[in-house]
Design a protein around this motif. Structure first.
Motif, mmCIF file in Angstrom:
data_model
loop_
_atom_site.group_PDB
_atom_site.id
_atom_site.type_symbol
_atom_site.label_atom_id
_atom_site.label_comp_id
_atom_site.label_asym_id
_atom_site.label_seq_id
_atom_site.Cartn_x
_atom_site.Cartn_y
_atom_site.Cartn_z
ATOM 1 N N MET A 23 22.167 4.346 -18.355
ATOM 2 C CA MET A 23 22.294 5.755 -17.993
ATOM 3 C C MET A 23 23.743 6.226 -18.053
ATOM 4 O O MET A 23 24.023 7.333 -18.516
ATOM 5 C CB MET A 23 21.667 5.994 -16.626
ATOM 6 N N LYS A 24 24.664 5.386 -17.622
ATOM 7 C CA LYS A 24 26.086 5.762 -17.693
ATOM 8 C C LYS A 24 26.540 5.873 -19.146
ATOM 9 O O LYS A 24 27.331 6.750 -19.495
ATOM 10 C CB LYS A 24 26.943 4.754 -16.924
ATOM 11 N N LEU A 25 26.027 4.988 -19.999
ATOM 12 C CA LEU A 25 26.355 5.045 -21.424
ATOM 13 C C LEU A 25 25.810 6.331 -22.058
ATOM 14 O O LEU A 25 26.490 6.976 -22.856
ATOM 15 C CB LEU A 25 25.782 3.810 -22.125
ATOM 16 N N LEU A 26 24.581 6.707 -21.674
ATOM 17 C CA LEU A 26 24.013 7.963 -22.172
ATOM 18 C C LEU A 26 24.863 9.152 -21.735
ATOM 19 O O LEU A 26 25.144 10.053 -22.532
ATOM 20 C CB LEU A 26 22.575 8.140 -21.683
ATOM 21 N N LYS A 30 26.261 10.275 -25.012
ATOM 22 C CA LYS A 30 25.302 11.319 -25.401
ATOM 23 C C LYS A 30 25.442 12.516 -24.462
ATOM 24 O O LYS A 30 24.497 13.261 -24.228
ATOM 25 C CB LYS A 30 23.857 10.793 -25.333
ATOM 26 N N GLY A 31 26.627 12.677 -23.896
ATOM 27 C CA GLY A 31 26.882 13.723 -22.907
ATOM 28 C C GLY A 31 26.643 15.139 -23.404
ATOM 29 O O GLY A 31 26.514 16.062 -22.602
ATOM 30 N N ASP A 32 26.581 15.293 -24.726
ATOM 31 C CA ASP A 32 26.269 16.625 -25.263
ATOM 32 C C ASP A 32 24.802 16.983 -25.038
ATOM 33 O O ASP A 32 24.452 18.162 -24.985
ATOM 34 C CB ASP A 32 26.625 16.725 -26.747
ATOM 35 N N ILE A 33 23.931 15.956 -24.866
ATOM 36 C CA ILE A 33 22.508 16.242 -24.642
ATOM 37 C C ILE A 33 21.950 15.606 -23.363
ATOM 38 O O ILE A 33 20.927 16.049 -22.868
ATOM 39 C CB ILE A 33 21.622 15.816 -25.844
ATOM 40 N N TYR A 34 22.609 14.563 -22.831
ATOM 41 C CA TYR A 34 22.096 13.872 -21.641
ATOM 42 C C TYR A 34 22.907 14.319 -20.429
ATOM 43 O O TYR A 34 24.133 14.212 -20.437
ATOM 44 C CB TYR A 34 22.182 12.353 -21.817
ATOM 45 N N HIS A 35 22.212 14.821 -19.405
ATOM 46 C CA HIS A 35 22.903 15.451 -18.280
ATOM 47 C C HIS A 35 22.431 14.928 -16.928
ATOM 48 O O HIS A 35 21.285 14.515 -16.781
ATOM 49 C CB HIS A 35 22.671 16.966 -18.318
ATOM 50 N N LYS A 36 23.338 15.032 -15.956
ATOM 51 C CA LYS A 36 23.034 14.669 -14.572
ATOM 52 C C LYS A 36 23.360 15.877 -13.701
ATOM 53 O O LYS A 36 24.435 16.462 -13.803
ATOM 54 C CB LYS A 36 23.863 13.471 -14.132
#
Length: 189
Positions: A23-26, A30-36
């Motif tokens: 999840m941290k790697l995403l 992939k921070g442009d599409i994977y969000h928290k």
């Protein structure tokens, strides 16, 4: 005080959890599409692409249940005016949370994707888990469209660097996701 990952890991079955490293790697790669989105009362992990949103994890703390927080979070996602897709456990009458979750999503206008089968083997436990796909669509997307979006999510997010992270690869998308054309309801105009 628990971290966001600990909150998710306490709530979701191990078979459904990605590793913290995954999840941290995403989030990083992939921070442009994977969000928290998190607060002391919730954790929402989601994917947002150009044409849909996938809810990876939604946790609302027990102390905040009944405050309408889950509804507010889903409403925020609906404002993006894109289909929203998520995976849920089938109703297990021995686990009342499964029924509550299904009722919640039904009240929020989510439909069951009756034509989409989803069976995934956990690399953590080697157990096969069957999940149901629920979706909400402002444009009445059909299940073929939802299926394609789920395939994209599986290949882009769920299996991202899987052999590096887990020492093995997840099964191919065609083994995990199936589409039964006879179950697809015709689009309503």
């Amino acid at each position: 005080m628990s971290t966001w990952y600990e909150k998710l890991a306490e709530y979701f079955p191990v078979e459904e959890m990605k590793s913290e490293e995954h999840m941290k790697l995403l989030l990083k790669e992939k921070g442009d599409i994977y969000h928290k989105d998190e607060s002391n009362k919730h954790v929402l992990m989601y994917v947002e692409t150009e044409d849909f949103v996938f809810v990876d994890y939604l946790f609302v703390s027990g102390t905040a249940r009944g405050e309408g927080l889950g509804k507010k979070l889903i409403e925020q996602l609906k404002k993006k005016n894109k289909p929203i897709i998520l995976e849920v456990e089938p109703i297990d009458y021995e686990d009342t949370d499964t029924e509550k979750r299904q009722r919640f999503y039904s009240r929020e206008g989510f439909k069951h994707a009756k034509s989409i089968g989803y069976r995934r083997r956990s690399l953590a436990t080697n157990k096969v888990t069957e999940l149901e796909i629920l979706y909400w669509s402002p444009e009445n997307d059909d299940e073929n469209s939802i299926y394609e979006k789920m395939k994209h999510t599986y290949e882009t997010i769920h299996t991202y660097k899987d052999s590096h992270l887990y020492g093995a690869s997840y099964e191919s998308v065609n083994k995990v996701l199936t589409l039964d054309d006879s179950e697809i309801e015709p689009m309503k105009s």
